[in-house]
Enzyme design. Structure first.
Site, PDB file in Angstrom:
ATOM      1  N   ALA A  70      53.751   5.165 -52.008  1.00  0.00           N
ATOM      2  CA  ALA A  70      52.978   5.162 -52.933  1.00  0.00           C
ATOM      3  C   ALA A  70      52.957   3.993 -53.723  1.00  0.00           C
ATOM      4  O   ALA A  70      54.024   3.177 -53.504  1.00  0.00           O
ATOM      5  CB  ALA A  70      53.321   6.309 -53.788  1.00  0.00           C
ATOM      6  N   GLU A 118      55.206   9.389 -44.140  1.00  0.00           N
ATOM      7  CA  GLU A 118      54.631  10.441 -44.105  1.00  0.00           C
ATOM      8  C   GLU A 118      53.282  10.413 -43.228  1.00  0.00           C
ATOM      9  O   GLU A 118      52.687  11.158 -42.525  1.00  0.00           O
ATOM     10  CB  GLU A 118      54.055  10.961 -45.399  1.00  0.00           C
ATOM     11  CG  GLU A 118      55.660  11.445 -45.922  1.00  0.00           C
ATOM     12  CD  GLU A 118      55.441  12.269 -47.498  1.00  0.00           C
ATOM     13  OE1 GLU A 118      55.925  13.327 -47.602  1.00  0.00           O
ATOM     14  OE2 GLU A 118      55.169  11.200 -48.228  1.00  0.00           O
ATOM     15  N   GLU A 138      62.215   9.422 -51.569  1.00  0.00           N
ATOM     16  CA  GLU A 138      61.437  10.043 -53.106  1.00  0.00           C
ATOM     17  C   GLU A 138      62.448  10.633 -53.997  1.00  0.00           C
ATOM     18  O   GLU A 138      62.286  10.384 -55.247  1.00  0.00           O
ATOM     19  CB  GLU A 138      60.305  11.086 -52.634  1.00  0.00           C
ATOM     20  CG  GLU A 138      58.962  10.383 -52.079  1.00  0.00           C
ATOM     21  CD  GLU A 138      59.150  10.376 -50.752  1.00  0.00           C
ATOM     22  OE1 GLU A 138      57.963   9.799 -49.931  1.00  0.00           O
ATOM     23  OE2 GLU A 138      60.328  10.274 -49.947  1.00  0.00           O
TER      24      GLU A 138
END
Length: 262
Positions: A70, A118, A138
């Site tokens: 991200a 992912e 994460e």
């Protein structure tokens, strides 16, 4: 070869029956911003509807990373309300790759971390090279793997192994990643090896490939009896297809099949 761009950050190249899905935000090491997530979702929707594509290979245009996850700089600027609004866009990117109906292969070079790993986990097979570093870090920044990691990693390597990797947030280099089953193949050049693998897969029946993938995906987590019912339904969907008739005829006539794809 044909090329089509989806937004600013995804390029899809098609050659024969193989599509190369290029993550193309090289200046940010393919960090998944809202714009990139939208591009991924749009590209997946187009590929899912393209009956000519038998295999999709996920690659990167960056020479140091497959995808670093991200875009935390963008996330840091979000209000809570903006983060909530952005969540469906992010989810659509990861589920878009996961739900592609044809076989998918990730070609991982360099870093594949967090959401980047992912995206690879959402593929059926992962080909890596010696530069590969994977991980789901994460929890080290106060969140959890939210692009499918908590569900896909245990299915790939088992619950205890996945727990150790998620809870420690550690990064794993190529050799150990292969040993643990985090990647499937380590090759000298991941992209070349993945495209070669895709070519071998694409020589087979597109109807058979999609049905086999659907049966394996739907059967995951079911008991054996239920799984065999899923398999039987998939068999029935292909048993009377044009591909089945062509495949049997080609075998008996000792020639390569010319798949009608229906």
């Amino acid at each position: 070869m044909s090329e089509q761009r989806f937004g600013e950050f995804v390029l899809v190249r098609k050659e024969g029956h193989v599509a190369e899905f290029v993550l193309d935000r090289p200046k940010a090491m393919n960090a998944v911003s809202s714009g990139m997530a939208r591009s991924i979702g749009e590209a997946c929707a187009a590929l899912a509807a393209d009956r000519e594509v038998r295999v999709t290979v996920l690659t990167s245009s960056n020479d140091r990373a497959f995808c670093v996850g991200a875009d935390l700089k963008e996330r840091n600027s979000f209000t809570d309300a903006e983060l909530v609004r952005q969540r469906p866009t992010a989810r659509a990117a990861y589920t878009g790759v996961l739900e592609l109906p044809m076989p998918t292969v990730a070609a991982v070079h360099g870093f594949a971390l967090g959401g980047g790993y992912e995206l690879a986990l959402a593929c059926d097979l992962i080909v890596a090279d010696a530069t590969t570093v994977v991980g789901l870090p994460e929890v080290s920044v106060g969140v959890i793997p939210g692009g499918g990691g908590t569900q896909l990693l245990p299915r790939r390597v088992g619950a205890a192994r996945a727990a150790e990797l998620v809870f420690t947030a550690r990064r794993v280099e190529a050799a150990e990643a292969a040993e643990l089953g985090l990647v499937d193949v380590v090759a000298e050049d991941a992209r070349t090896a993945a495209l070669e693998l895709a070519g071998r897969i694409a020589a087979n029946s597109p109807v058979g490939l999609r049905a086999a993938k659907k049966a394996m995906r739907l059967g995951q987590g079911l008991d054996l009896r239920a799984g065999l019912e899923v398999e039987d339904a998939a068999w029935r969907s292909v048993a009377f297809s044009g591909d089945r008739a062509e495949g049997v005829a080609a075998f008996n006539e000792k020639r390569k099949p010319s798949w009608p794809g229906e």
